[in-house]
Write a protein that holds these residues in place. Structure first.
Motif, PDB file in Angstrom:
ATOM      1  N   ALA A 367     -13.942   3.329  -0.357  1.00 10.24           N
ATOM      2  CA  ALA A 367     -15.073   2.905  -1.186  1.00 10.24           C
ATOM      3  C   ALA A 367     -14.600   1.925  -2.261  1.00 10.24           C
ATOM      4  O   ALA A 367     -15.283   0.943  -2.564  1.00 10.24           O
ATOM      5  N   ILE A 368     -13.422   2.193  -2.833  1.00 11.27           N
ATOM      6  CA  ILE A 368     -12.880   1.298  -3.857  1.00 11.27           C
ATOM      7  C   ILE A 368     -12.715  -0.107  -3.310  1.00 11.27           C
ATOM      8  O   ILE A 368     -13.203  -1.088  -3.882  1.00 11.27           O
ATOM      9  N   VAL A 369     -12.011  -0.213  -2.190  1.00  7.06           N
ATOM     10  CA  VAL A 369     -11.715  -1.539  -1.644  1.00  7.06           C
ATOM     11  C   VAL A 369     -12.994  -2.217  -1.164  1.00  7.06           C
ATOM     12  O   VAL A 369     -13.178  -3.426  -1.368  1.00  7.06           O
ATOM     13  N   ALA A 370     -13.898  -1.444  -0.549  1.00  6.85           N
ATOM     14  CA  ALA A 370     -15.162  -2.039  -0.088  1.00  6.85           C
ATOM     15  C   ALA A 370     -15.952  -2.616  -1.253  1.00  6.85           C
ATOM     16  O   ALA A 370     -16.565  -3.688  -1.144  1.00  6.85           O
ATOM     17  N   ALA A 371     -15.921  -1.946  -2.401  1.00 11.39           N
ATOM     18  CA  ALA A 371     -16.666  -2.409  -3.570  1.00 11.39           C
ATOM     19  C   ALA A 371     -15.992  -3.608  -4.232  1.00 11.39           C
ATOM     20  O   ALA A 371     -16.664  -4.518  -4.724  1.00 11.39           O
ATOM     21  N   LEU A 372     -14.675  -3.612  -4.250  1.00 11.05           N
ATOM     22  CA  LEU A 372     -13.947  -4.638  -5.008  1.00 11.05           C
ATOM     23  C   LEU A 372     -13.640  -5.879  -4.193  1.00 11.05           C
ATOM     24  O   LEU A 372     -13.344  -6.934  -4.757  1.00 11.05           O
ATOM     25  N   ASP A 373     -13.703  -5.766  -2.892  1.00 10.09           N
ATOM     26  CA  ASP A 373     -13.429  -6.910  -2.025  1.00 10.09           C
ATOM     27  C   ASP A 373     -14.726  -7.712  -1.868  1.00 10.09           C
ATOM     28  O   ASP A 373     -15.416  -7.628  -0.857  1.00 10.09           O
ATOM     29  N   HIS A 374     -15.029  -8.512  -2.880  1.00 11.29           N
ATOM     30  CA  HIS A 374     -16.318  -9.204  -2.914  1.00 11.29           C
ATOM     31  C   HIS A 374     -16.491 -10.171  -1.745  1.00 11.29           C
ATOM     32  O   HIS A 374     -17.606 -10.367  -1.257  1.00 11.29           O
ATOM     33  N   GLU A 375     -15.391 -10.781  -1.299  1.00 12.27           N
ATOM     34  CA  GLU A 375     -15.487 -11.754  -0.204  1.00 12.27           C
ATOM     35  C   GLU A 375     -15.441 -11.082   1.166  1.00 12.27           C
ATOM     36  O   GLU A 375     -15.564 -11.761   2.193  1.00 12.27           O
ATOM     37  N   LYS A 376     -15.245  -9.768   1.183  1.00 12.53           N
ATOM     38  CA  LYS A 376     -15.203  -8.992   2.428  1.00 12.53           C
ATOM     39  C   LYS A 376     -14.196  -9.579   3.418  1.00 12.53           C
ATOM     40  O   LYS A 376     -14.448  -9.731   4.604  1.00 12.53           O
ATOM     41  N   ARG A 377     -13.016  -9.874   2.915  1.00 10.38           N
ATOM     42  CA  ARG A 377     -11.997 -10.490   3.769  1.00 10.38           C
ATOM     43  C   ARG A 377     -10.803  -9.569   3.999  1.00 10.38           C
ATOM     44  O   ARG A 377      -9.983  -9.828   4.873  1.00 10.38           O
ATOM     45  N   VAL A 378     -10.683  -8.482   3.221  1.00 11.87           N
ATOM     46  CA  VAL A 378      -9.513  -7.613   3.310  1.00 11.87           C
ATOM     47  C   VAL A 378      -9.675  -6.621   4.455  1.00 11.87           C
ATOM     48  O   VAL A 378     -10.709  -5.953   4.584  1.00 11.87           O
ATOM     49  N   ASN A 379      -8.651  -6.531   5.270  1.00 13.19           N
ATOM     50  CA  ASN A 379      -8.584  -5.496   6.308  1.00 13.19           C
ATOM     51  C   ASN A 379      -7.842  -4.311   5.697  1.00 13.19           C
ATOM     52  O   ASN A 379      -6.630  -4.350   5.531  1.00 13.19           O
ATOM     53  N   PHE A 380      -8.596  -3.271   5.321  1.00 11.93           N
ATOM     54  CA  PHE A 380      -8.014  -2.119   4.624  1.00 11.93           C
ATOM     55  C   PHE A 380      -7.925  -0.936   5.565  1.00 11.93           C
ATOM     56  O   PHE A 380      -8.875  -0.626   6.288  1.00 11.93           O
ATOM     57  N   ASP A 381      -6.776  -0.280   5.568  1.00 11.77           N
ATOM     58  CA  ASP A 381      -6.572   0.866   6.454  1.00 11.77           C
ATOM     59  C   ASP A 381      -5.783   1.937   5.716  1.00 11.77           C
ATOM     60  O   ASP A 381      -4.945   1.632   4.855  1.00 11.77           O
ATOM     61  N   ILE A 382      -6.077   3.183   6.028  1.00 20.86           N
ATOM     62  CA  ILE A 382      -5.329   4.320   5.485  1.00 20.86           C
ATOM     63  C   ILE A 382      -4.762   5.099   6.656  1.00 20.86           C
ATOM     64  O   ILE A 382      -5.486   5.452   7.587  1.00 20.86           O
ATOM     65  N   LYS A 383      -3.472   5.350   6.619  1.00 22.49           N
ATOM     66  CA  LYS A 383      -2.811   6.123   7.656  1.00 22.49           C
ATOM     67  C   LYS A 383      -2.311   7.437   7.057  1.00 22.49           C
ATOM     68  O   LYS A 383      -1.588   7.431   6.054  1.00 22.49           O
ATOM     69  N   LEU A 384      -2.710   8.551   7.669  1.00 20.23           N
ATOM     70  CA  LEU A 384      -2.262   9.870   7.226  1.00 20.23           C
ATOM     71  C   LEU A 384      -1.127  10.342   8.126  1.00 20.23           C
ATOM     72  O   LEU A 384      -1.251  10.305   9.357  1.00 20.23           O
ATOM     73  N   CYS A 385      -0.044  10.763   7.517  1.00 19.50           N
ATOM     74  CA  CYS A 385       1.085  11.306   8.278  1.00 19.50           C
ATOM     75  C   CYS A 385       1.027  12.820   8.230  1.00 19.50           C
ATOM     76  O   CYS A 385       1.123  13.426   7.148  1.00 19.50           O
ATOM     77  N   GLN A 386       0.884  13.423   9.392  1.00 22.86           N
ATOM     78  CA  GLN A 386       0.784  14.876   9.458  1.00 22.86           C
ATOM     79  C   GLN A 386       2.131  15.541   9.183  1.00 22.86           C
ATOM     80  O   GLN A 386       3.176  14.880   9.080  1.00 22.86           O
ATOM     81  N   LEU A 387       2.098  16.851   9.102  1.00 21.32           N
ATOM     82  CA  LEU A 387       3.268  17.624   8.700  1.00 21.32           C
ATOM     83  C   LEU A 387       4.386  17.575   9.731  1.00 21.32           C
ATOM     84  O   LEU A 387       4.149  17.382  10.924  1.00 21.32           O
ATOM     85  N   VAL A 388       5.595  17.778   9.251  1.00 20.21           N
ATOM     86  CA  VAL A 388       6.773  17.898  10.106  1.00 20.21           C
ATOM     87  C   VAL A 388       7.198  19.361  10.101  1.00 20.21           C
ATOM     88  O   VAL A 388       7.408  19.943   9.033  1.00 20.21           O
ATOM     89  N   LYS A 389       7.306  19.952  11.281  1.00 20.55           N
ATOM     90  CA  LYS A 389       7.793  21.329  11.390  1.00 20.55           C
ATOM     91  C   LYS A 389       9.261  21.287  11.779  1.00 20.55           C
ATOM     92  O   LYS A 389       9.632  20.711  12.804  1.00 20.55           O
ATOM     93  N   LEU A 390      10.081  21.895  10.947  1.00 25.08           N
ATOM     94  CA  LEU A 390      11.521  21.897  11.182  1.00 25.08           C
ATOM     95  C   LEU A 390      11.952  23.134  11.960  1.00 25.08           C
ATOM     96  O   LEU A 390      11.449  24.240  11.718  1.00 25.08           O
ATOM     97  N   PHE A 391      12.886  22.913  12.894  1.00 21.09           N
ATOM     98  CA  PHE A 391      13.453  24.021  13.649  1.00 21.09           C
ATOM     99  C   PHE A 391      14.972  23.890  13.641  1.00 21.09           C
ATOM    100  O   PHE A 391      15.523  22.789  13.712  1.00 21.09           O
TER     101      PHE A 391
END
Length: 583
Positions: A367-391
């Motif tokens: 929402a932040i980037v969508a509101a602030l990118d007035h020219e609608k030119r930014v390709n914004f992406d969020i990547k979530l890294c899931q947990l690492v299980k150690l053995f």
């Protein structure tokens, strides 16, 4: 050279010819026409959907278009067959000379084979790790660090000008907790009673900090009130923790271009300045939030006027408070100012890499980037890294940052090294949990993808060394002059076909921000190579070195060398050093 792009160009030329002959109407949009590997390799080398996507706008049956297109394509010497399948898909088989030419292209271009210009003239910002400076980096941070760095490397390989950035979370309440925790270790260093109360950080990693504080301040802070020692202890401890974080990242092979301090936004007035600008844009207002929906409000909830960001107008669930009723800033305020700064810096691509526990941040940040990118030119992406299980030794290895019993990034690196660590962290999608078994990642078997890929590269190097020992030229200049028509067995051409997929794979991975695709591809390429190697044990004519036949040996070595080149390029993107030999 993207062979799939070349063949798509051939398809488009044939479609244009069909238009000029009246077999297709003018004005058709060819944008959705694709050429890609068929789902079943038995169906051919490539497949196009041209007839399927053009049938409706052209007012024709898909098979009618496909049959005419097949006739046009079949006239090209690169196409040995064009067969219509099902309702109108067109499967293509290419001449052996096409695949043989891929080998010479790889040798000519070296590790630049597969580089793309899709990002040419564009800039990208990848913010990753960004761990709170309240303790050493642990294995969870390690995954985000590897993913973010590999993604940055992938985008660079695809032509982007990339900035790697670390957001130092040194402005929240957690760093005051860190300072109080360090103060107890400072008392301990001075031989006094100390108490690591619940809520403080109990880890042994603060013992050296306590000693360092004693060396700097002596016992001068022992009897001082918290108001006098909190700020200097906080700043000193953050600096020491950030030094350690930088060192750990360097051991992993990660170097940041920009380190941005959250506290600097508080101290410099950037938050106030940002909000003034956002007021002028009508993006913040004073208002009262509704109570939480779907459940009774907490007993201590009461309506109060706050400064709010209009997040709901840009896809968020609620408007987000940026200033509390007492005048203090919320956690959201520096995030808002920081991303406004990123947008104003003019990046074409902005990517945030977060841990799995930040899933709730996705909508508000978008929402932040969508509101602030007035020219609608930014390709914004969020990547979530899931947990690492150690053995380890077949048993789960658990960690808890507050309990001080976690596995640090440095612990992992000391046991398996940076190359193994980095590759293993990319053997699953970032949004899928990852099992990291200390025993299995060092196993020398096909089940260990790190070993499997590195073994393929090492095998090629051993072939080239043996050739030189036998008195044959084995450098790239000699191999470039090889008669590649001698590479004609189906198993050899299967390797060349896999090599041809590399440029296309790079662009797909860069477009989707998925560096794990590189690791997957390298495993598949290694598999084709090992299969060819093993067949050589049963079919002597498939061995890479042919006794008494230098010309054929050069051709087969050229194929092997091209495999090593692409593996080296892929490992380079992932930040892994190719193995010259296996021990």
């Amino acid at each position: 050279m993207n062979l799939f792009t070349q063949i798509r160009g051939l398809v488009l030329d044939a479609l244009a010819q069909m238009q000029s002959e009246g077999a297709l109407p003018e004005g058709l949009d060819f944008a959705n026409v694709t050429v890609e590997p068929p789902r079943d390799p038995l169906h051919g080398d490539m497949a196009t959907n041209a007839a399927m996507v053009l049938a409706k706008p052209a007012g024709k049956k898909p098979r009618d278009i496909a049959e005419t297109l097949a006739e046009k394509l079949g006239a090209d010497e690169r196409i040995t067959s064009a067969e219509v399948a099902g309702p109108g898909f067109l499967n293509l088989r290419l001449a052996a000379s096409v695949w043989q030419s891929v080998i010479s292209t790889v040798l000519r271009d070296g590790t630049d084979f597969g580089r793309s210009d899709m990002g040419q003239g564009k800039t990208a910002n990848v913010e990753f790790v960004s761990a709170n400076p309240t303790g050493p980096l642990h294995v969870g941070h390690c995954r985000g660090a590897v993913f973010g760095d590999a993604l940055a490397g992938l985008l660079q390989y695809a032509g982007y000008d990339v900035t790697r950035e670390y957001w130092i979370n040194d402005g929240g309440a957690q760093v005051d907790v860190l300072a109080r925790s360090a103060y107890e270790r400072y008392r301990e260093a001075n031989g006094l009673d100390f108490e690591v109360k619940e809520g403080l950080y109990p880890g042994d990693y603060l013992l050296p900090i306590g000693e360092a504080l004693k060396e700097k301040f002596g016992d001068s802070m022992i009897d001082k009130p918290e108001s006098e020692w909190l700020a200097p202890f906080r700043d000193f401890t953050i600096d020491e923790m950030m030094k350690q974080i930088r060192e750990d990242l360097a051991l992993l092979g990660v170097e940041m271009d920009v380190w941005t301090s959250e506290r600097s936004y508080y101290d410099s007035g950037k938050i106030e300045k940002t909000l003034e600008e956002l007021k002028e844009l009508g993006l913040v207002y004073r208002g009262v939030l509704e109570p939480p929906k779907g459940k009774a409000p907490p007993e201590d909830w009461e309506p109060r006027e706050q400064m709010l960001f209009k997040a709901t107008e840009y896809g968020d669930d609620v408007d987000r408070p940026v200033q509390k009723s007492d005048g203090g800033w919320t956690y959201f305020a520096p995030d808002l100012a920081y991303h406004y700064d990123k947008v104003k810096r003019g990046f074409d691509v902005i990517i945030d890499v977060f841990g799995a526990d930040h899933g709730g941040y996705v909508k508000r940040m978008k929402a932040i980037v969508a509101a602030l990118d007035h020219e609608k030119r930014v390709n914004f992406d969020i990547k979530l890294c899931q947990l690492v299980k150690l053995f380890k030794n077949g048993e789960p290895f658990k960690m808890s940052k507050r309990a001080g019993t976690f596995i640090t990034l440095r612990d992992v690196l000391e046991q398996v090294g940076p190359d193994v660590t980095r590759f293993v962290m990319l053997t699953r999608r970032n949004d899928a949990p990852l099992d990291f078994d200390f025993d299995k990642v060092l196993e020398q078997s096909r089940e260990n993808p790190v070993f499997y890929v590195q073994y393929a590269h090492a095998r090629v190097m051993s072939v080239l060394r043996r050739a030189e020992e036998a008195g044959m030229d084995a450098d790239d200049a000699a191999l470039l002059n090889a008669d590649l028509s001698r590479v004609d067995h189906e198993a050899e051409l299967a390797v060349a076909k896999k090599l041809a997929e590399w440029p296309r794979l790079v662009e797909i991975a860069a477009r989707t921000n998925e560096p794990h695709r590189i690791a997957f591809y390298l495993y598949e390429l290694a598999g084709e190579f090992h299969s060819l190697w093993n067949r050589g044990n049963d079919v002597p004519s498939l061995k890479f070195l042919q006794d008494g036949d230098v010309a054929t040996s050069h051709a087969k070595m050229a194929l092997a060398r091209s495999v090593a080149v692409v593996i080296a390029a892929g490992l380079g993107i992932l930040g892994v050093t190719p193995a010259q030999e296996m021990r």
